[in-house]
Scaffold this active site. Structure first.
Site, short mmCIF file in Angstrom:
data_model
loop_
_atom_site.label_atom_id
_atom_site.label_comp_id
_atom_site.label_asym_id
_atom_site.label_seq_id
_atom_site.Cartn_x
_atom_site.Cartn_y
_atom_site.Cartn_z
CE LYS A 1 -2.76 1.50 3.47
NZ LYS A 1 -3.98 1.65 4.31
NE ARG B 1 -15.09 18.32 8.26
CZ ARG B 1 -15.78 17.45 7.50
NH1 ARG B 1 -16.61 17.88 6.57
NH2 ARG B 1 -15.63 16.16 7.68
CB ALA C 1 -2.14 10.15 17.32
CB SER D 1 -5.67 2.01 15.71
OG SER D 1 -5.58 2.06 14.31
N1 LIG Z 1 -4.97 4.56 12.71
C1 LIG Z 1 -5.15 4.35 11.43
O1 LIG Z 1 -5.11 3.24 10.95
C2 LIG Z 1 -5.47 5.53 10.54
C3 LIG Z 1 -5.94 5.29 9.24
C4 LIG Z 1 -6.28 6.37 8.44
C5 LIG Z 1 -6.15 7.66 8.91
N2 LIG Z 1 -5.65 7.86 10.17
C6 LIG Z 1 -5.47 9.22 10.70
O2 LIG Z 1 -6.73 9.65 11.16
C7 LIG Z 1 -6.80 11.05 11.08
C8 LIG Z 1 -8.09 11.46 10.36
O3 LIG Z 1 -8.05 10.99 9.03
P1 LIG Z 1 -9.32 11.21 8.06
O4 LIG Z 1 -8.91 10.65 6.75
O5 LIG Z 1 -10.55 10.70 8.69
O6 LIG Z 1 -9.33 12.81 8.01
P2 LIG Z 1 -10.58 13.77 7.77
O7 LIG Z 1 -10.01 15.13 7.54
O8 LIG Z 1 -11.50 13.19 6.76
O9 LIG Z 1 -11.32 13.76 9.19
C9 LIG Z 1 -10.82 14.38 10.35
C10 LIG Z 1 -12.02 14.99 11.04
O10 LIG Z 1 -11.63 15.46 12.33
C11 LIG Z 1 -12.34 16.67 12.56
N3 LIG Z 1 -11.68 17.40 13.65
C12 LIG Z 1 -10.62 18.21 13.59
N4 LIG Z 1 -10.33 18.68 14.83
C13 LIG Z 1 -11.26 18.14 15.66
C14 LIG Z 1 -11.51 18.24 17.06
N5 LIG Z 1 -10.73 18.99 17.85
N6 LIG Z 1 -12.56 17.57 17.57
C15 LIG Z 1 -13.36 16.80 16.80
N7 LIG Z 1 -13.16 16.65 15.46
C16 LIG Z 1 -12.13 17.32 14.91
C17 LIG Z 1 -12.30 17.37 11.23
O11 LIG Z 1 -13.26 18.41 11.14
C18 LIG Z 1 -12.59 16.22 10.29
O12 LIG Z 1 -13.97 16.03 10.07
C19 LIG Z 1 -5.51 11.51 10.37
O13 LIG Z 1 -4.58 11.93 11.34
C20 LIG Z 1 -5.05 10.26 9.67
O14 LIG Z 1 -3.66 10.26 9.45
C21 LIG Z 1 -5.33 6.84 10.99
#
Ligand SMILES: NC(=O)c1ccc[n+]([C@@H]2O[C@H](COP(=O)([O-])OP(=O)(O)OC[C@H]3O[C@@H](n4cnc5c(N)ncnc54)[C@H](O)[C@@H]3O)[C@@H](O)[C@H]2O)c1
Length: 302
Positions: free
Chosen positions: A67, A160, A214, A285
């Site tokens: 990936k 949002r 995170a 995770s």
């Molecule tokens: N652990 C894993 O396997 C994994 C996998 C994919 C993504 N991620 C991580 O997850 C995070 C989110 O990814 P995504 O693709 O869903 O992004 P995204 O931008 O689609 O979603 C993030 C959401 O968090 C909201 N947000 C921001 N600050 C906030 C707060 N203080 N309180 C509540 N909501 C808040 C935003 O408005 C947004 O809707 C990223 O850091 C990404 O790297 C982790």
């Protein structure tokens, strides 16, 4: 020459339901624990100031995958997803490339499913309510996977408000404040990890936290004082201690290897999970390639 099939996001979501994603992800953790599936370390390629790329390989069940995926936190402001890229699927017998799969969809399913698998393994048996903090792309799939497990009472929160409203209405949950979401029996965080969204003062006995946002160094969603109060679990120590929520605690000297249990060990019955109804469990995770392999197998199986 073998025909290389392509599966876009729509095809992936049509092939794999949230319930199946949960099962496939659980199996992935078990196969990896048993040594049947192998996974070299994830490699990060920083792309400052925009984000980073990750290369994530794994092999199991006759397939090998790679990936190539992004985390570009500022992308939503540009109308682009945080997570994008491709997943290459090859035969582990002949080396032939078999398929190219949309990696955003695979990531969402396996990320959301990991939160659900952790809740199955670690939440109290009488856990009924779910709270989702961060209702973006991957948060939405975490909520869908929890709903597939039977969490019909949930709270969504996000600055949002339209995202929280839409998800809540899709699942029959409620959109509300962070304070309400963080008081649920199972709390899932999927924010960009810019600031803590779970504080020490929020915690109450018996909760389960699945912290997903995170997934790289310098991101955190949970106050250090809260981490100190939890029984700690992770997907993989090597990855989580360097680039996950727990890495902040490792740097601060409050989290050590002996204090953290890998989820696969709990699922396999080789380690204890929750030891009392009052434990507060935290699953960190960071996202593993074996989870992607689990979903890729489901997609190709259709
Ligand atoms: N652990 C894993 O396997 C994994 C996998 C994919 C993504 N991620 C991580 O997850 C995070 C989110 O990814 P995504 O693709 O869903 O992004 P995204 O931008 O689609 O979603 C993030 C959401 O968090 C909201 N947000 C921001 N600050 C906030 C707060 N203080 N309180 C509540 N909501 C808040 C935003 O408005 C947004 O809707 C990223 O850091 C990404 O790297 C982790």
């Amino acid at each position: 020459m073998t025909e290389v099939r392509t599966f876009d996001a729509e095809a992936v979501f049509a092939a794999v339901s949230p319930a199946e994603a949960v099962e496939r992800t659980r199996t992935a953790f078990l196969r990896h624990r048993a040594g049947e599936w192998v996974m070299p370390a994830k490699t990060y390629v920083d792309a400052p100031p925009h984000g980073d790329f990750r290369a994530m390989p794994a092999r199991g069940e006759g397939l090998a995958i790679l990936k190539w995926v992004t985390s570009f936190p500022g992308n939503p402001a540009r109308g682009l997803p945080v997570v994008a890229g491709a997943l290459l699927v090859s035969s582990a017998e002949t080396g032939e490339l078999l398929a190219i799969v949309d990696c955003g969809a695979v990531t969402s399913l396996r990320t959301g499913a990991a939160a659900a698998v952790s809740a199955q393994a670690l939440a109290r048996e009488d856990a009924r309510t779910a709270g989702l903090i961060g209702c973006g792309v991957n948060g939405a799939w975490a909520a869908r996977c929890l709903a597939a497990l039977g969490f019909t009472d949930g709270v969504c929160t996000d600055p949002r408000t339209e995202a929280a409203d839409a998800l809540a209405s899709e699942l029959g949950w409620r959109a509300s404040s962070r304070e309400e979401a963080v008081s649920a029996d199972v709390v899932v965080t999927v924010t960009p990890g810019d600031e803590p969204v779970v504080l020490a003062a929020d915690l109450r006995p018996g909760q389960h936290l699945a912290v997903l946002g995170a997934d790289a160094h310098d991101k955190a969603e949970v106050e250090l004082g809260a981490i100190e109060r939890c029984a700690l679990f992770c997907d993989e120590w090597e990855q989580a201690s360097k680039g996950g929520e727990l890495s902040t605690g490792v740097s601060a000297g409050i989290v050590e290897r002996e204090g953290v249990t890998e989820l696969g060990a709990v699922l396999a019955g080789q380690a204890e999970g929750r030891t009392s109804a009052d434990d507060i469990t935290l699953f960190d995770s960071t996202g593993l390639a074996i989870q992607d392999l689990g979903i890729a197998l489901a997609v190709l199986g259709r």
